[in-house]
Scaffold this active site. Structure first.
Site, PDB file in Angstrom:
ATOM      1  N   LYS A 153       0.841  -1.221   0.000  1.00  0.00           N
ATOM      2  CA  LYS A 153       0.000   0.000   0.000  1.00  0.00           C
ATOM      3  C   LYS A 153       0.866   1.258   0.000  1.00  0.00           C
ATOM      4  CE  LYS A 153       0.852   1.195   4.546  1.00  0.00           C
ATOM      5  NZ  LYS A 153       1.621   2.370   4.972  1.00  0.00           N
ATOM      6  N   GLY A 164       7.881   0.299   5.131  1.00  0.00           N
ATOM      7  CA  GLY A 164       6.570   0.881   5.399  1.00  0.00           C
ATOM      8  C   GLY A 164       5.561   0.594   4.299  1.00  0.00           C
ATOM      9  N   LEU A 165       5.830  -0.407   3.475  1.00  0.00           N
ATOM     10  CA  LEU A 165       4.877  -0.762   2.417  1.00  0.00           C
ATOM     11  C   LEU A 165       3.825  -1.733   2.930  1.00  0.00           C
ATOM     12  CD1 LEU A 165       7.406  -1.199  -0.538  1.00  0.00           C
ATOM     13  CD2 LEU A 165       5.926   0.753  -0.083  1.00  0.00           C
ATOM     14  N   GLY A 196       3.891  -4.899   3.814  1.00  0.00           N
ATOM     15  CA  GLY A 196       3.842  -6.265   3.294  1.00  0.00           C
ATOM     16  C   GLY A 196       3.436  -7.268   4.368  1.00  0.00           C
ATOM     17  N   ASP A 234      -2.692  -1.713  10.342  1.00  0.00           N
ATOM     18  CA  ASP A 234      -2.871  -1.675   8.883  1.00  0.00           C
ATOM     19  C   ASP A 234      -3.604  -2.899   8.339  1.00  0.00           C
ATOM     20  OD1 ASP A 234      -1.489   0.670   8.525  1.00  0.00           O
ATOM     21  OD2 ASP A 234       0.409  -0.299   8.017  1.00  0.00           O
TER      22      ASP A 234
HETATM   23  O1  C5P Z   1      -0.370  -1.337  14.975  1.00  0.00           O
HETATM   24  P1  C5P Z   1       1.035  -1.573  14.585  1.00  0.00           P
HETATM   25  O2  C5P Z   1       1.629  -2.775  15.274  1.00  0.00           O
HETATM   26  O3  C5P Z   1       1.255  -1.630  13.110  1.00  0.00           O
HETATM   27  O4  C5P Z   1       1.839  -0.311  15.108  1.00  0.00           O
HETATM   28  C1  C5P Z   1       3.245  -0.293  15.221  1.00  0.00           C
HETATM   29  C2  C5P Z   1       3.644   0.880  16.103  1.00  0.00           C
HETATM   30  O5  C5P Z   1       3.378   2.110  15.413  1.00  0.00           O
HETATM   31  C3  C5P Z   1       2.890   0.992  17.398  1.00  0.00           C
HETATM   32  O6  C5P Z   1       3.508   0.238  18.409  1.00  0.00           O
HETATM   33  C4  C5P Z   1       2.972   2.485  17.697  1.00  0.00           C
HETATM   34  O7  C5P Z   1       4.225   2.819  18.239  1.00  0.00           O
HETATM   35  C5  C5P Z   1       2.919   3.102  16.302  1.00  0.00           C
HETATM   36  N1  C5P Z   1       1.571   3.511  15.906  1.00  0.00           N
HETATM   37  C6  C5P Z   1       0.977   4.596  16.521  1.00  0.00           C
HETATM   38  N2  C5P Z   1      -0.281   4.984  16.143  1.00  0.00           N
HETATM   39  C7  C5P Z   1      -0.938   4.335  15.161  1.00  0.00           C
HETATM   40  C8  C5P Z   1      -0.336   3.231  14.523  1.00  0.00           C
HETATM   41  C9  C5P Z   1       0.923   2.844  14.915  1.00  0.00           C
HETATM   42  O8  C5P Z   1       1.545   5.212  17.428  1.00  0.00           O
HETATM   43  N3  C5P Z   1      -2.139   4.761  14.788  1.00  0.00           N
END
Ligand code: C5P
Length: 314
Positions: free
Chosen positions: A34, A122-123, A125, A160
């Protein structure tokens, strides 16, 4: 510097499709990468995550996952990429275990992951693969959960993952897991750059918090531009609140953006929390020219990365 041209735009639901009917002994899915055409941070939430407004689009750069029954009830993952850990912490296996826990089934599967989406840029995957695992195993095991009942499981795997349960552009809010499809008049041609360095997502969000407070930008303009197919306005209104903090962590972000802006693109931004970046182009031919110019400009600037031409799907 490596310039790659990918496939022409796919139409009619080809990006995230099953190659086998429900109930088959083999299910195969394409899991797309994405880009975030727009990303605004509204504030920090009590749970430590950030409240977001983001416009996400799948692109035709994808992994392939194949699911087969195993009669011994084991879950096994093999991966084409030797650098990716295919052990129990891989999001695909976490998704498979979560699905079994949530439904109480004790079925097994052999899962094959053919990795094409570059890691660490950051794609998303890994998130896309996790969503494909939920959808693929729901189908292989004939659980009949469907998107509504997979949604809460997806949210537990990452912010995501829910987006990838759908198959088109979406406006994502909450911490990213609240997904609403948006109208998109035509596929977009983008130049996508994957620099040779990554940026840890938590560090980028922390760096945002350490900076000057900001007034959020509204996403109305880019959503209207997308619905109308106004490519110039899309280029102008692409936005990413995380760009400045990412650039404070690694100044190569700004240098790459300088290259992408200087080659006649309609607009350029970092995608998500980086380090991937994209340039909005008028069409495929324009994107091919921009990609060549980006490759040359990056080499001249001493920047290293992969340069792709990709297309979004409507
Ligand atoms: O949800 P995910 O595991 O992909 O998020 C990775 C990290 O990105 C989280 O631990 C947080 O530090 C940060 N994050 C955030 N706010 C979001 C999504 C991600 O602070 N809305």
């Amino acid at each position: 510097m490596l310039a790659r041209t990918l496939l022409p735009p796919t139409r009619g639901g080809a990006l995230f499709r099953s190659l086998a009917p429900p109930g088959a002994t083999l299910v195969s899915l394409a899991a797309p990468a994405k880009v975030n055409l727009f990303l605004e941070v509204l504030g920090r939430r009590p749970d430590g995550y950030h409240a977001l407004e983001t416009l996400m689009l799948p692109v035709n750069l994808f992994d392939t996952l194949t699911f087969r029954h195993r009669i011994d009830g084991e879950l096994r993952l093999t991966c084409s990429s030797p650098t990716l850990d295919a052990g129990p912490d891989n999001l695909v296996l976490r998704a498979a275990r979560l699905l079994r826990e949530a439904t109480g089934v004790a079925l097994g599967a052999d899962i094959r992951l053919d990795k094409r989406i570059p890691l660490g840029g950051g794609l998303a995957g890994g998130s896309s693969d996790a969503a494909a695992a939920l959808v693929g195993l729901d189908r292989l095991w004939q659980l009949g959960l469907g998107r509504d009942r997979l949604d809460p499981l997806a949210a537990r795997l990452g912010s995501d993952v829910n987006f990838f349960l759908g198959d088109g552009p979406a406006w994502c809010t909450g911490r990213g897991e609240v997904v609403r499809p948006v109208e998109c008049a035509s596929p977009l041609s983008l130049v996508l750059v994957l620099p040779d360095f990554g940026l840890p997502t938590p560090a980028v969000f922390r760096e945002l918090a350490a900076g000057v407070p900001h007034t959020p930008v509204a996403g109305d303009a880019i959503r209207a531009a997308l619905a109308q197919g106004d490519i110039d306005a899309i280029g102008r209104s692409a936005h990413n609140r995380l760009e400045d903090p990412a650039n404070r962590l690694d100044a190569r972000v700004g240098r790459w953006l300088g290259v992408l802006h200087g080659v006649g693109s309609l607009g350029a931004r970092m995608s998500g929390s980086g380090s991937s970046l994209f340039a909005v182009c008028r069409d495929g031919a324009h994107a091919a020219r921009v990609a060549s110019a980006v490759s040359a400009g990056a080499t001249a600037a001493g920047l290293v990365g992969l340069v792709f031409v990709v297309h979004t799907r409507v």
